[in-house]
Design a protein around this motif. Sequence first.
Motif, PDB file in Angstrom:
ATOM      1  N   PRO A   1      29.275  21.331  -1.701  1.00  0.00           N
ATOM      2  CA  PRO A   1      28.618  20.087  -2.107  1.00  0.00           C
ATOM      3  C   PRO A   1      28.863  18.974  -1.079  1.00  0.00           C
ATOM      4  O   PRO A   1      29.985  18.813  -0.595  1.00  0.00           O
ATOM      5  CB  PRO A   1      29.263  19.738  -3.445  1.00  0.00           C
ATOM      6  N   ALA A   2      27.818  18.235  -0.752  1.00  0.00           N
ATOM      7  CA  ALA A   2      27.949  17.079   0.135  1.00  0.00           C
ATOM      8  C   ALA A   2      28.749  15.995  -0.581  1.00  0.00           C
ATOM      9  O   ALA A   2      28.789  15.953  -1.816  1.00  0.00           O
ATOM     10  CB  ALA A   2      26.570  16.560   0.527  1.00  0.00           C
ATOM     11  N   PRO A   3      29.399  15.100   0.176  1.00  0.00           N
ATOM     12  CA  PRO A   3      30.216  14.048  -0.451  1.00  0.00           C
ATOM     13  C   PRO A   3      29.460  13.206  -1.483  1.00  0.00           C
ATOM     14  O   PRO A   3      30.038  12.797  -2.489  1.00  0.00           O
ATOM     15  CB  PRO A   3      30.673  13.197   0.731  1.00  0.00           C
ATOM     16  N   ASP A   4      28.166  12.957  -1.257  1.00  0.00           N
ATOM     17  CA  ASP A   4      27.409  12.147  -2.217  1.00  0.00           C
ATOM     18  C   ASP A   4      26.919  12.954  -3.415  1.00  0.00           C
ATOM     19  O   ASP A   4      26.405  12.403  -4.375  1.00  0.00           O
ATOM     20  CB  ASP A   4      26.248  11.436  -1.534  1.00  0.00           C
ATOM     21  N   GLY A   5      27.074  14.286  -3.352  1.00  0.00           N
ATOM     22  CA  GLY A   5      26.725  15.139  -4.481  1.00  0.00           C
ATOM     23  C   GLY A   5      25.257  15.483  -4.626  1.00  0.00           C
ATOM     24  O   GLY A   5      24.892  16.205  -5.537  1.00  0.00           O
TER      25      GLY A   5
END
Length: 64
Positions: A31-35
């Motif tokens: 998952p990317a940090p921003d979700g």
Amino acid sequence: MDFDRIYNNGKSLIICKTDKQMSIAYVELTPAPDGDFYDVKTATPIRSDFFKNKTPLWTNQNGD
């Protein structure tokens, strides 16, 4: 490339594609940090028995 299986690897997803010669492409997504998205962490060919004792979350039932 259409993938035929998805596995859960704890904090990441692994998507796989098996070709006619039984070669498998392994792509790990986290998952990317921003979700909102997933980041590709690795993509590599793997042994055909790598997922021998693992159950996929999803499989392509169409055989495409």
